[in-house]
Write an enzyme that holds these catalytic residues in place. Structure first.
Site, mmCIF file in Angstrom:
data_model
loop_
_atom_site.group_PDB
_atom_site.id
_atom_site.type_symbol
_atom_site.label_atom_id
_atom_site.label_comp_id
_atom_site.label_asym_id
_atom_site.label_seq_id
_atom_site.Cartn_x
_atom_site.Cartn_y
_atom_site.Cartn_z
ATOM 1 N N SER A 713 0.818 -1.194 0.000
ATOM 2 C CA SER A 713 0.000 0.000 0.000
ATOM 3 C C SER A 713 0.858 1.252 0.000
ATOM 4 O O SER A 713 0.494 2.279 -0.533
ATOM 5 C CB SER A 713 -0.898 -0.013 1.219
ATOM 6 O OG SER A 713 -0.103 -0.252 2.357
ATOM 7 N N PHE A 714 2.055 1.163 0.626
ATOM 8 C CA PHE A 714 2.931 2.328 0.752
ATOM 9 C C PHE A 714 3.595 2.704 -0.562
ATOM 10 O O PHE A 714 3.951 3.836 -0.771
ATOM 11 C CB PHE A 714 4.027 2.006 1.765
ATOM 12 C CG PHE A 714 4.811 0.795 1.347
ATOM 13 C CD1 PHE A 714 5.853 0.912 0.445
ATOM 14 C CD2 PHE A 714 4.454 -0.472 1.805
ATOM 15 C CE1 PHE A 714 6.531 -0.209 0.008
ATOM 16 C CE2 PHE A 714 5.134 -1.587 1.372
ATOM 17 C CZ PHE A 714 6.183 -1.448 0.471
ATOM 18 N N GLY A 715 3.814 1.740 -1.474
ATOM 19 C CA GLY A 715 4.562 1.990 -2.696
ATOM 20 C C GLY A 715 5.243 0.709 -3.141
ATOM 21 O O GLY A 715 4.695 -0.366 -2.969
ATOM 22 N N VAL A 717 8.992 -1.709 -3.762
ATOM 23 C CA VAL A 717 10.379 -1.957 -3.380
ATOM 24 C C VAL A 717 11.115 -2.536 -4.584
ATOM 25 O O VAL A 717 10.654 -3.489 -5.195
ATOM 26 C CB VAL A 717 10.465 -2.945 -2.208
ATOM 27 C CG1 VAL A 717 11.918 -3.162 -1.816
ATOM 28 C CG2 VAL A 717 9.677 -2.431 -1.033
ATOM 29 N N ASP A 826 3.307 -3.743 13.552
ATOM 30 C CA ASP A 826 2.870 -4.547 12.404
ATOM 31 C C ASP A 826 3.784 -5.747 12.200
ATOM 32 O O ASP A 826 4.292 -5.991 11.115
ATOM 33 C CB ASP A 826 2.827 -3.663 11.146
ATOM 34 C CG ASP A 826 1.941 -4.266 10.062
ATOM 35 O OD1 ASP A 826 1.225 -5.246 10.355
ATOM 36 O OD2 ASP A 826 1.985 -3.779 8.924
#
Ligand code: NAG
Ligand code: NAG
Ligand code: NAG
Ligand code: NAG
Ligand code: NAG
Ligand code: NAG
Ligand code: NAG
Length: 923
Positions: A713-715, A717, A826
């Site tokens: 969700s963050f981006g 890698v 998390d």
């Protein structure tokens, strides 16, 4: 008898076969396609519910998502499930979609090997298995798909060699098999694929030579074989293909010379990467006939001879990298003439010629480089003479590396013209005179290294304008004074002014450098007290040795809780060593020798690990005998003294401690508040090592899809490799989504302030307005999740135990070993990454929190993962270290049982915890 039995059986078999095949021939129609697709669906795990209701039996197959049908015959011609977050295996029934010509499973999480039934898809033209977790051998039937034009199988776990049969594919245009575990030699039969345009075989374990036949392929535009173990010579023919645009063979063991006529037959070549091989001989001057060349990277080889002046003819050249070879400059003049000629390349952004014995002087024409130049690296080059004044013309230069040369004369006063400079590295030369005022115009400078020269005089008074400076090394010069504006560099992280002739006091303003982690002022003539330093709570290393400081060591040094290296030796410090220093838990080096200290040595806490040499040369210290000081006289303290202590001193001490405690608590709160409210830009802390966007782009091949290792969700890698060979993972944050920037900042704040062997290490960060990324240590073995659930991975119990111990010790550190407790929030198998030695590292601090003084804080913005999240966090948003311990417990159960807490078997009534009880009850 035997024979007749056998023949009857044989006949039966034939009949059966015939019936079966005719049955297929008769019966295949759109219903066959439908049942094949439903079979496929039943093998798929579809967490985003994309197929769940859409692929419904009540609608026509041709309207299903990802499906296209032929206009006339109404049969499925295209099956495209790319990028849907699917996992599972491929059902063999897919082999019944006989009209299929386009098949894509790209960018999902499918596993298992490719079913042989796919061999019957004789119409296939485009096949993509890329970016999944497929394993097994590449099947040889791939070579018998007569119409195949495009084969993508990159970024999977395929192993074995490329089947020889591939040579049958006379229509094949694109072969992309990068990032697998393929090995063996590259088959010569590839040379029979005469339509081939693109071959990508990077990041595998191919060995042997590059087949000559590849060079003969007339239509080739891209050949990339980087990062394998290919050896021997590069076939000359590769450099003689008129259509080729990209040749990338870096990081192999290729040897031999480049053909003298290399550039004469490469009219379209844009990219030539040959770095990191064992190539030798000269760089032929004919290279300049490859007139379209944009990137030329030949670093880390054994090239010798002079750098051809003709490089200046390459009008499109943007990047030139010749680092670490044995190249010299044209010997007819002392000037580095190739540089003068390169000024013709108006698009040049990067010149890296470091690590070559160039043995010349910088030409005046260096000022004629176009404004596109951003990076100039020529360290370790035996460059002589002065730095030309014209260097000030390079107004867009961001990095200038000229360290470790033999430069003399002054730093030109024009230096301020390089307005965009971020890193200036002139250390280890013989530069003289004073530091020019012009340097103060470099307002974007964040790293300045002028150490080990012969600079003298005061540091310019305008110094305060270098407000972005993070690393400053002026050590080993002959500088005489520090201006008061120096202490307004509030972003600074590392200061080294040691071994100069600095004198004067440290003003209270020193306390403004609240981010500074390393400060070395040793070997100067500084004097006065050091109270100003007590507020520098981020200090990890402080050396004030060999100066004339005096007064007591401040009691408040006990608050410098990150301190690891504290050297106060050879000064005039007096009074007692404060007991508060015992609180410095992280101390690894401590030296107060050769001062005038007295009284009892506080020999406890971290200080108890140091020996006599840390305390010697202080006549009035007392303490335990192993420190070679006289014992303290505590035994003969009389009764009356005890009562005095009890009556007066003890209450006073308690009061002081209470007061200190209160102040500490207040300070901490204040600090936390500034961190939370004022943008207290901790991002700055991340830049341990400067990595530019360009470098990242290069390291990841332009953020190429094949380097994508994960998406969330963050981006995304990406994995990559820096030009020095360091493997990195680049976490690029998606700033378009809500919270993207926040999670970058959270992760940055946390990773920059903690260090542990079981936490993923941060190498750098790259922060532009439109681009935020963290550069992390690359974990080649992937996540624990992969090891638990993917079919070709296996962990034995001991390995699992070791990993769980690793995770526990990182949690212990996060909760108790850091200056402020960190709650991860998390913890789950996909956030546990494994390095090459299978050591577990906790990662992903995107929603982690620092805990303040209060036990817990309430937070409702971010949500952790269902199943791992502690109930009180889920229901009330309460964050505490206990929540992490809950998640750890779930993780522990999951690791040993291979049952995910979100497994379908755990219905609402049963959770993983209960399941374990049940199992125990049964056995
Ligand atoms: C399935 O998805 C396709 C493409 O998104 C859409 O056109 C179709 O209406 C959907 N069908 C159903 C039954 O949802
Ligand atoms: C599959 O679909 C994606 C978008 O959904 C598209 O970008 C891609 O080109 C398609 N691939 C093929 C091989 O048709
Ligand atoms: C489709 O494929 C499966 C397995 O490969 C096979 O059992 C089945 O008979 C085939 N034909 C039809 C019409 O489904
Ligand atoms: C490739 O071509 C050569 C010559 O035409 C032939 O001898 C060889 O069998 C072919 N190999 C394959 C795998 O097609
Ligand atoms: C390169 O190819 C051309 C024609 O395509 C040919 O004339 C020339 O001899 C070749 N050169 C080398 C070095 O193989
Ligand atoms: C470049 O090519 C031209 C014409 O093909 C040739 O005359 C010249 O010698 C070549 N230059 C070098 C440096 O080889
Ligand atoms: C730099 O460029 C200018 C203008 O093109 C030219 O006049 C000058 O001679 C050049 N300087 C050097 C040192 O080449």
């Amino acid at each position: 008898m035997e024979i007749s039995c056998f023949s009857i059986f044989f006949v039966l078999l034939l009949v059966h076969c015939f019936m079966a095949s005719s049955a297929v021939a008769v019966r295949t129609n759109i219903t066959t396609d439908k049942s094949a697709l439903l079979a496929l669906k039943s093998h798929i795990n579809d967490p985003n519910k994309i197929l769940a209701s859409n692929w419904s039996t009540s609608t026509s197959v041709c309207n299903w998502v990802g499906i296209k049908c032929g206009a006339k015959h109404l049969r499925v011609t295209s099956l495209n499930l790319s990028h849907m977050g699917l996992s599972g295996t491929i059902a063999p029934q897919i082999g019944n979609l006989t009209f299929l010509f386009n098949l894509s499973f790209r960018n999902n999480n499918f596993h298992g090997s490719l079913p042989n039934e796919l061999a019957s898809l004789r119409r296939l033209e485009v096949v993509s298995f890329g970016l999944n977790n497929f394993s097994g051998m590449l099947p040889s039937w791939l070579g018998f798909l007569p119409k195949l034009q495009v084969l993508y199988a990159y970024t999977n776990s395929f192993e074995g060699s490329i089947p020889e049969s591939i040579g049958n594919l006379s229509s094949l245009k694109v072969l992309h098999l990068s990032e697998n575990n393929l090995s063996g030699v590259i088959p010569q039969s590839l040379g029979n694929c005469t339509s081939l345009e693109i071959i990508h075989l990077d990041d595998n374990n191919f060995t042997g030579e590059i087949p000559l036949e590849i060079g003969a392929l007339q239509n080739l535009t891209e050949v990339t074989l980087a990062n394998n173990s290919l050896a021997d010579h590069i076939p000359d023919a590769i450099f003689n293909s008129s259509k080729i645009e990209v040749i990338s063979l870096y990081m192999n063991q290729l040897s031999g010379h480049l053909p003298p006529s290399i550039g004469n037959w490469l009219p379209n070549l844009k990219v030539l990467y040959l770095w990191g091989n064992e190539l030798e001989g000269i760089i032929p001057s004919s290279i300049s006939n490859a007139s379209m060349l944009v990137e030329l990277e030949l670093g880390a080889n054994y090239f010798s001879g002079s750098i051809p002046n003709t490089l200046g003819n390459l009008r499109h050249l943007e990047r030139l990298n010749l680092v670490n070879n044995y190249l010299t400059s044209n010997s007819s003049t002392l000037e580095l003439s190739f540089l003068s000629l390169l000024t013709n390349c108006v698009n040049l952004t990067s010149i890296v010629v470091a690590g070559n014995p160039l043995n010349g002087t910088l030409p005046i024409s260096i000022g004629n480089f176009s404004t596109s130049l951003e990076e100039f690296e020529a360290f370790d080059c035996n460059i002589k003479g002065i730095i030309p004044r014209e260097i000030g013309n390079l107004s867009n230069l961001m990095t200038l590396h000229l360290e470790n040369n033999e430069l003399v004369g002054p730093i030109p006063s024009t230096v301020g013209g390089m307005r965009n400079l971020q890193g200036l590295y002139l250390q280890h030369n013989r530069l003289k005179r004073s530091i020019p005022k012009g340097i103060c115009q470099l307002r974007n400078l964040d790293e300045l290294f002028l150490n080990h020269n012969k600079l003298f005089g005061p540091i310019p008074t305008c110094w305060g304008s270098l407000s972005k400076l993070q690393k400053l090394y002026l050590n080993s010069n002959k500088l005489t004074s520090i201006p008061s504006s120096f202490w307004s560099l509030i972003e600074i992280l590392q200061i080294n002014l040691s071994s100069n002739s600095l004198s004067g006091y440290l003003p209270l303003d020193v306390g403004k450098l609240e981010h500074v982690t390393q400060m070395d002022l040793s070997w100067n003539k500084l004097s006065g007290d050091i109270h100003a330093i007590r507020g520098l709570c981020s200090l990890v290393s402080l050396s004030l040795a060999h100066n004339k400081f005096q007064g007591p060591i401040p009691q408040s040094f006990g608050k410098l809780i990150s301190m690891e290296h504290l050297d106060l030796s050879d000064n005039n410090f007096s009074a007692e060593i404060p007991k508060s220093l015992m609180k410095l838990k992280c101390l690894k080096y401590f030296n107060v020798s050769f001062n005038r200290l007295q009284g009892e040595i506080p020999y406890g806490g971290a200080i108890a690990q140091f020996s006599a040499s840390s305390f010697m040369g202080n006549q009035a210290l007392c303490g335990p005998p192993q420190l070679k000081v006289p014992p303290c006289e505590t035994s003969n303290v009389g009764q009356s003294t005890t009562t005095i202590i009890e009556r007066y001193i003890l209450p006073a001490m308690i009061a002081t401690i209470l007061a200190l405690f209160l102040i500490c608590a207040l300070l901490r709160r204040q600090k936390r508040d500034t961190k939370h409210n004022g943008q207290g830009d901790l991002l700055a802390l991340a830049t341990w090592r400067r990595i530019t966007y360009l470098e990242l782009e290069q390291a990841t091949d332009g953020f190429r899809e094949s380097n994508l290792v994960g998406k969330g969700s963050f981006g995304s890698v990406y994995k990559g490799m820096l030009s020095d060979g360091t493997s990195i993972a680049v976490k690029v944050f998606n700033l378009n989504i809500e919270g993207g920037f926040k999670s970058f900042k959270a992760e940055c704040d946390i990773l920059c302030s903690i260090r542990h062997r079981n936490l993923v290490k941060i190498i750098s960060s790259c922060s532009r307005i439109d681009f935020k990324a963290l550069v992390l240590e690359y974990m080649p073995k992937g996540s624990l999740k992969k090891w638990l659930y993917s079919h070709n991975h296996f962990l034995d119990m001991i390995e699992r135990l070791h990993m769980m111990i690793d995770v526990a010790s990182s949690l212990e550190y996060l909760h108790h070993g850091c200056p402020l407790p960190v709650v991860h929030c998390d913890l789950k198998p996909s956030n546990i990454l494994l390095n090459k030695d299978m050591v577990a590292h906790v990662s992903d601090f995107g929603i982690s929190k620092f805990l303040g003084n209060e036990e817990s804080i309430t937070q409702t913005m971010t949500l952790a993962t269902i199943g791992y999240m502690a109930p009180e966090y889920g229901s009330q948003g309460t964050i505490s270290t206990r929540g992490d311990v809950y998640s750890y417990g779930i993780l522990l159960l999951e690791t040993f049982t291979r049952k995910s807490p979100t497994d379908e078997m755990f219905t609402e009534e049963m959770s993983l915890k209960d399941w374990r009880h049940l199992k125990r009850g049964q056995t």
